[in-house]
Design a protein around this motif. Structure first.
Motif, mmCIF file in Angstrom:
data_model
loop_
_atom_site.group_PDB
_atom_site.id
_atom_site.type_symbol
_atom_site.label_atom_id
_atom_site.label_comp_id
_atom_site.label_asym_id
_atom_site.label_seq_id
_atom_site.Cartn_x
_atom_site.Cartn_y
_atom_site.Cartn_z
ATOM 1 N N ALA A 39 0.836 -1.208 0.000
ATOM 2 C CA ALA A 39 0.000 0.000 0.000
ATOM 3 C C ALA A 39 0.864 1.248 0.000
ATOM 4 O O ALA A 39 0.557 2.236 -0.681
ATOM 5 N N ARG A 40 1.952 1.199 0.761
ATOM 6 C CA ARG A 40 2.860 2.347 0.807
ATOM 7 C C ARG A 40 3.506 2.589 -0.557
ATOM 8 O O ARG A 40 3.576 3.727 -1.033
ATOM 9 N N ALA A 41 3.947 1.518 -1.215
ATOM 10 C CA ALA A 41 4.560 1.655 -2.541
ATOM 11 C C ALA A 41 3.542 2.156 -3.569
ATOM 12 O O ALA A 41 3.853 3.023 -4.401
ATOM 13 N N ALA A 42 2.325 1.619 -3.515
ATOM 14 C CA ALA A 42 1.281 2.067 -4.442
ATOM 15 C C ALA A 42 0.945 3.536 -4.209
ATOM 16 O O ALA A 42 0.780 4.304 -5.169
ATOM 17 N N SER A 43 0.869 3.933 -2.955
ATOM 18 C CA SER A 43 0.578 5.324 -2.635
ATOM 19 C C SER A 43 1.671 6.249 -3.165
ATOM 20 O O SER A 43 1.388 7.300 -3.742
ATOM 21 N N ALA A 44 2.920 5.836 -2.973
ATOM 22 C CA ALA A 44 4.033 6.655 -3.477
ATOM 23 C C ALA A 44 4.001 6.734 -4.996
ATOM 24 O O ALA A 44 4.245 7.798 -5.581
ATOM 25 N N GLY A 45 3.681 5.623 -5.642
ATOM 26 C CA GLY A 45 3.608 5.619 -7.108
ATOM 27 C C GLY A 45 2.509 6.523 -7.638
ATOM 28 O O GLY A 45 2.720 7.280 -8.588
ATOM 29 N N VAL A 46 1.342 6.463 -7.023
ATOM 30 C CA VAL A 46 0.231 7.318 -7.450
ATOM 31 C C VAL A 46 0.564 8.785 -7.185
ATOM 32 O O VAL A 46 0.303 9.661 -8.020
ATOM 33 N N PHE A 47 1.166 9.073 -6.031
ATOM 34 C CA PHE A 47 1.556 10.449 -5.711
ATOM 35 C C PHE A 47 2.554 10.968 -6.738
ATOM 36 O O PHE A 47 2.414 12.090 -7.231
#
Length: 137
Positions: A39-47
């Motif tokens: 979730a953290r990696a996905a959030s960083a990618g979307v950001f």
């Protein structure tokens, strides 16, 4: 297989239930940590995709704002999450074992046991999270 274990003098719960519970109690926190990291990696990618002109340091500050504590590397609230997760894992493992260990004489009984397992486990997890939410907040 449980009948064969009994004929050899082995107690199925001692061997099977113990293994099921240990698998759930060790595997569930591992899956939880992997889900958090994903979730953290996905959030960083979307950001990064939506705000390419803003540094990822800004994302890190926003994402970890309520989790970081200066005195430890463990995120705030980890004990509550671990307690809820382990209680749920124990209950799900027990429900799955006892539904699976019952004698079944037809494919319909197998399907019924699977459905009961899903319903009972879902109800248990929701109840555990409700109780923890009432105590925590």
């Amino acid at each position: 297989q449980t009948d064969a274990m009994r004929s050899l003098g082995a107690s199925p719960p001692s061997y099977l239930l113990t293994g099921v519970l240990w698998a759930f109690l060790l595997g569930t926190p591992l899956v939880g940590v992997l889900a958090f990291l994903g979730a953290r990696a996905a959030s960083a990618g979307v950001f990064a995709a939506m705000a390419p002109d803003v540094s990822l340091h800004a994302w890190r500050e926003m994402f970890h704002r309520l989790l970081d504590r200066p005195d430890t590397w463990i995120p705030d609230g980890t004990a509550w999450v671990a307690a809820k997760t382990l209680a749920s894992a124990f209950g799900i493992g027990a429900i799955a074992y006892f539904q699976g260990a019952r004698r079944k004489r037809s494919p319909e009984e197998v399907a019924r046991a699977i459905t009961k397992t899903v319903i009972w486990a879902t109800g248990l997890v929701l109840t555990i999270h409700l109780v923890f939410a009432l105590v925590e907040f």
